[in-house]
Scaffold this active site. Structure first.
Site, PDB file in Angstrom:
ATOM      1  N   SER A  17       0.888  -1.180   0.120  1.00 23.80           N
ATOM      2  CA  SER A  17      -0.023  -0.087  -0.049  1.00 23.80           C
ATOM      3  C   SER A  17       0.941   1.239   0.021  1.00 23.80           C
ATOM      4  CB  SER A  17      -0.813   0.113   1.257  1.00 23.80           C
ATOM      5  OG  SER A  17      -1.193   1.191   1.672  1.00 23.80           O
ATOM      6  N   GLN A  27      -3.468   4.702  10.778  1.00 18.90           N
ATOM      7  CA  GLN A  27      -3.442   3.195  10.373  1.00 18.90           C
ATOM      8  C   GLN A  27      -2.140   2.562  10.931  1.00 18.90           C
ATOM      9  OE1 GLN A  27      -4.352   4.493   6.578  1.00 18.90           O
ATOM     10  NE2 GLN A  27      -5.109   2.469   6.423  1.00 18.90           N
ATOM     11  N   TYR A  30      -1.448  -1.235  10.383  1.00 15.35           N
ATOM     12  CA  TYR A  30      -1.497  -1.459   8.966  1.00 15.35           C
ATOM     13  C   TYR A  30      -0.292  -1.127   8.146  1.00 15.35           C
ATOM     14  CZ  TYR A  30      -3.703  -1.184   4.333  1.00 15.35           C
ATOM     15  OH  TYR A  30      -4.143  -1.325   3.063  1.00 15.35           O
ATOM     16  N   ALA A  32       2.667  -0.490   9.362  1.00 12.04           N
ATOM     17  CA  ALA A  32       3.721  -1.349   9.772  1.00 12.04           C
ATOM     18  C   ALA A  32       3.829  -2.484   8.983  1.00 12.04           C
ATOM     19  CB  ALA A  32       3.900  -1.500  11.076  1.00 12.04           C
ATOM     20  N   SER A  33       2.775  -3.079   8.754  1.00 12.58           N
ATOM     21  CA  SER A  33       2.562  -4.604   8.000  1.00 12.58           C
ATOM     22  C   SER A  33       3.056  -4.500   6.700  1.00 12.58           C
ATOM     23  CB  SER A  33       1.214  -5.271   8.404  1.00 12.58           C
ATOM     24  OG  SER A  33       0.199  -4.374   7.610  1.00 12.58           O
ATOM     25  N   LYS A  34       2.597  -3.329   5.870  1.00 12.85           N
ATOM     26  CA  LYS A  34       2.771  -2.925   4.624  1.00 12.85           C
ATOM     27  C   LYS A  34       4.158  -2.573   4.392  1.00 12.85           C
ATOM     28  CE  LYS A  34      -1.272  -3.929   2.968  1.00 12.85           C
ATOM     29  NZ  LYS A  34      -1.764  -5.049   2.315  1.00 12.85           N
ATOM     30  N   VAL A  65      -8.034   2.462  -2.742  1.00  8.56           N
ATOM     31  CA  VAL A  65      -9.008   1.969  -3.956  1.00  8.56           C
ATOM     32  C   VAL A  65     -10.192   1.696  -3.676  1.00  8.56           C
ATOM     33  CG1 VAL A  65      -9.032  -0.065  -5.615  1.00  8.56           C
ATOM     34  CG2 VAL A  65      -6.767   0.699  -4.574  1.00  8.56           C
ATOM     35  N   THR A  67     -12.987  -0.493  -2.980  1.00  7.20           N
ATOM     36  CA  THR A  67     -13.294  -1.987  -2.602  1.00  7.20           C
ATOM     37  C   THR A  67     -14.046  -1.850  -1.311  1.00  7.20           C
ATOM     38  OG1 THR A  67     -11.470  -2.300  -1.189  1.00  7.20           O
ATOM     39  CG2 THR A  67     -11.143  -2.455  -3.483  1.00  7.20           C
TER      40      THR A  67
HETATM   41  N1  LIG Z   1      -8.817  -0.892  -0.931  1.00  5.12           N
HETATM   42  C1  LIG Z   1      -7.748   0.019  -0.611  1.00  5.12           C
HETATM   43  O1  LIG Z   1      -7.763   1.122  -0.428  1.00  5.12           O
HETATM   44  C2  LIG Z   1      -6.483  -0.549  -0.670  1.00  5.12           C
HETATM   45  C3  LIG Z   1      -6.319  -2.144  -0.586  1.00  5.12           C
HETATM   46  N2  LIG Z   1      -4.922  -2.506  -0.260  1.00  5.12           N
HETATM   47  C4  LIG Z   1      -4.723  -3.911  -0.122  1.00  5.12           C
HETATM   48  O2  LIG Z   1      -5.162  -4.787  -1.310  1.00  5.12           O
HETATM   49  C5  LIG Z   1      -5.429  -5.995  -0.616  1.00  5.12           C
HETATM   50  C6  LIG Z   1      -7.042  -6.298  -1.035  1.00  5.12           C
HETATM   51  O3  LIG Z   1      -7.844  -5.442  -0.188  1.00  5.12           O
HETATM   52  P1  LIG Z   1      -9.062  -5.176  -0.770  1.00  5.12           P
HETATM   53  O4  LIG Z   1      -9.618  -5.923  -2.013  1.00  5.12           O
HETATM   54  O5  LIG Z   1      -9.296  -3.577  -0.863  1.00  5.12           O
HETATM   55  O6  LIG Z   1      -9.926  -5.632   0.247  1.00  5.12           O
HETATM   56  P2  LIG Z   1     -11.547  -6.313   0.356  1.00  5.12           P
HETATM   57  O7  LIG Z   1     -11.746  -6.313   2.012  1.00  5.12           O
HETATM   58  O8  LIG Z   1     -12.262  -5.517  -0.541  1.00  5.12           O
HETATM   59  O9  LIG Z   1     -11.277  -7.840   0.065  1.00  5.12           O
HETATM   60  C7  LIG Z   1     -10.274  -8.607   0.855  1.00  5.12           C
HETATM   61  C8  LIG Z   1     -10.531 -10.103   0.353  1.00  5.12           C
HETATM   62  O10 LIG Z   1      -9.426 -10.665   1.056  1.00  5.12           O
HETATM   63  C9  LIG Z   1     -10.332 -12.022   1.524  1.00  5.12           C
HETATM   64  N3  LIG Z   1      -9.573 -12.444   2.885  1.00  5.12           N
HETATM   65  C10 LIG Z   1      -9.466 -11.864   4.070  1.00  5.12           C
HETATM   66  N4  LIG Z   1      -8.741 -12.548   4.902  1.00  5.12           N
HETATM   67  C11 LIG Z   1      -8.362 -13.701   4.316  1.00  5.12           C
HETATM   68  C12 LIG Z   1      -7.597 -14.886   4.592  1.00  5.12           C
HETATM   69  N5  LIG Z   1      -7.326 -15.123   5.921  1.00  5.12           N
HETATM   70  N6  LIG Z   1      -7.671 -15.687   3.607  1.00  5.12           N
HETATM   71  C13 LIG Z   1      -8.033 -15.664   2.572  1.00  5.12           C
HETATM   72  N7  LIG Z   1      -8.636 -14.522   2.121  1.00  5.12           N
HETATM   73  C14 LIG Z   1      -8.838 -13.668   3.127  1.00  5.12           C
HETATM   74  C15 LIG Z   1     -11.528 -11.480   1.704  1.00  5.12           C
HETATM   75  O11 LIG Z   1     -12.674 -12.517   2.008  1.00  5.12           O
HETATM   76  C16 LIG Z   1     -11.834 -10.401   0.693  1.00  5.12           C
HETATM   77  O12 LIG Z   1     -12.470 -11.296  -0.295  1.00  5.12           O
HETATM   78  C17 LIG Z   1      -5.292  -5.764   0.765  1.00  5.12           C
HETATM   79  O13 LIG Z   1      -3.870  -6.403   1.078  1.00  5.12           O
HETATM   80  C18 LIG Z   1      -5.218  -4.461   1.137  1.00  5.12           C
HETATM   81  O14 LIG Z   1      -4.369  -4.197   2.219  1.00  5.12           O
HETATM   82  C19 LIG Z   1      -3.918  -1.657  -0.601  1.00  5.12           C
HETATM   83  C20 LIG Z   1      -3.963  -0.237  -0.842  1.00  5.12           C
HETATM   84  C21 LIG Z   1      -5.158   0.291  -0.989  1.00  5.12           C
HETATM   85  C1  LIG Z   2      -8.531   2.544   7.216  1.00  4.48           C
HETATM   86  C2  LIG Z   2      -8.467   3.061   5.849  1.00  4.48           C
HETATM   87  C3  LIG Z   2      -8.467   1.814   5.060  1.00  4.48           C
HETATM   88  C4  LIG Z   2      -7.861   1.184   4.083  1.00  4.48           C
HETATM   89  C5  LIG Z   2      -6.665   2.222   3.593  1.00  4.48           C
HETATM   90  C6  LIG Z   2      -6.250   1.571   2.276  1.00  4.48           C
HETATM   91  O1  LIG Z   2      -6.117   0.025   2.680  1.00  4.48           O
HETATM   92  C7  LIG Z   2      -5.040   1.978   1.780  1.00  4.48           C
HETATM   93  O2  LIG Z   2      -4.114   0.888   1.925  1.00  4.48           O
HETATM   94  C8  LIG Z   2      -4.439   3.169   2.347  1.00  4.48           C
HETATM   95  C9  LIG Z   2      -3.855   3.940   1.584  1.00  4.48           C
HETATM   96  C10 LIG Z   2      -3.401   5.136   2.081  1.00  4.48           C
HETATM   97  C11 LIG Z   2      -2.922   6.207   1.418  1.00  4.48           C
HETATM   98  C12 LIG Z   2      -2.363   7.380   1.770  1.00  4.48           C
HETATM   99  C13 LIG Z   2      -1.915   8.370   1.194  1.00  4.48           C
HETATM  100  C14 LIG Z   2      -2.325   8.322  -0.258  1.00  4.48           C
HETATM  101  C15 LIG Z   2      -1.586   9.571  -1.070  1.00  4.48           C
HETATM  102  C16 LIG Z   2      -1.793   9.794  -2.561  1.00  4.48           C
HETATM  103  O3  LIG Z   2      -2.595   9.191  -3.042  1.00  4.48           O
HETATM  104  C17 LIG Z   2      -1.078  10.739  -3.170  1.00  4.48           C
HETATM  105  C18 LIG Z   2       0.000  11.388  -2.528  1.00  4.48           C
HETATM  106  C19 LIG Z   2       1.165  11.209  -3.029  1.00  4.48           C
HETATM  107  C20 LIG Z   2       1.803  10.744  -4.219  1.00  4.48           C
HETATM  108  C21 LIG Z   2       3.270  10.686  -3.989  1.00  4.48           C
HETATM  109  C22 LIG Z   2       3.880   9.467  -4.774  1.00  4.48           C
HETATM  110  O4  LIG Z   2       3.235   8.995  -5.676  1.00  4.48           O
HETATM  111  O5  LIG Z   2       5.018   9.350  -4.792  1.00  4.48           O
END
Ligand SMILES: NC(=O)C1=CN([C@@H]2O[C@H](COP(=O)(O)OP(=O)(O)OC[C@H]3O[C@@H](n4cnc5c(N)ncnc54)[C@H](O)[C@@H]3O)[C@@H](O)[C@H]2O)C=CC1
Ligand SMILES: CC/C=C\C[C@H](O)[C@H](O)/C=C/C=C/C=C\C=C\C(=O)C/C=C\CCC(=O)O
Length: 143
Positions: A17, A27, A30, A32-34, A65, A67
């Site tokens: 992330s 977070q 979260y 730290a893990s990422k 994103v 989701t």
């Molecule tokens: N949605 C966001 O804004 C962002 C998400 N991410 C990362 O993307 C990845 C996917 O996230 P999303 O699709 O947004 O989340 P989501 O919550 O929509 O989907 C996560 C999926 O993982 C499954 N899951 C959860 N624990 C599991 C386990 N122990 N074993 C197998 N499946 C499991 C769930 O059933 C679900 O289908 C995550 O690693 C998240 O941290 C990274 C950056 C941004």
């Molecule tokens: C509790 C919130 C739930 C989920 C968060 C998401 O899973 C996701 O992993 C977290 C994203 C955090 C994003 C933080 C900052 C975002 C910044 C920008 O989009 C743009 C800023 C700078 C870009 C600089 C660059 O590209 O290098």
């Protein structure tokens, strides 16, 4: 999977992330893990190269994103004591925008198709699209 272990090689993409590259005040666990996902990816990628595994390992770091994960901030049982900051996280989403998942899929396909990518840290944001984190030269060398 490793060619040196009887496998056919391949590509692994670990999902980190943007919170794995920057501090995320609301977070901390979260984040730290990422950060750990990135360190693991880059380390195992270096080992795969040194050991001729025939496996490439890369990571993707999206910003927010669209989701179901984003809905988790609305639930106090998920957020714990950080629930009081949920509106600040929502403000961040408004500020930075929320990505369509299709752009993450495109970034992952790019990493699969680029035979040269190993240990890459791909960032995906609304402002800059798909781009890469650059690290110091010494970290790219085989030691
Ligand atoms: N949605 C966001 O804004 C962002 C998400 N991410 C990362 O993307 C990845 C996917 O996230 P999303 O699709 O947004 O989340 P989501 O919550 O929509 O989907 C996560 C999926 O993982 C499954 N899951 C959860 N624990 C599991 C386990 N122990 N074993 C197998 N499946 C499991 C769930 O059933 C679900 O289908 C995550 O690693 C998240 O941290 C990274 C950056 C941004
Ligand atoms: C509790 C919130 C739930 C989920 C968060 C998401 O899973 C996701 O992993 C977290 C994203 C955090 C994003 C933080 C900052 C975002 C910044 C920008 O989009 C743009 C800023 C700078 C870009 C600089 C660059 O590209 O290098």
């Amino acid at each position: 999977m490793r060619k040196n272990n009887g496998g056919h090689g391949g590509v692994i993409i670990n999902i980190s992330s943007l919170a794995g590259l920057t501090p995320a005040a609301y977070q901390p666990v979260y984040s730290a893990s990422k950060h750990g996902v990135i360190g693991f990816t880059r380390s195992i990628a270096a080992l795969a190269s040194i050991g001729n595994y025939g496996v490439r390992i890369n990571s993707v770091c999206p910003a927010f994103v669209d989701t179901p994960l984003l809905e988790s901030i609305e639930k106090e049982e998920n957020m714990g004591e950080l629930f009081k900051y949920k509106d600040r996280i929502k403000d961040m989403m408004k500020c930075y925008g929320v990505l369509d998942p299709s752009l993450i899929a495109k970034g992952m396909i790019d990493l699969i198709e680029d035979d040269a990518s190993n240990g890459a840290v791909m960032k995906i944001t609304t402002s800059r699209g798909i781009h890469f984190e650059e690290f110091g030269v010494q970290q790219k060398t085989k030691i």
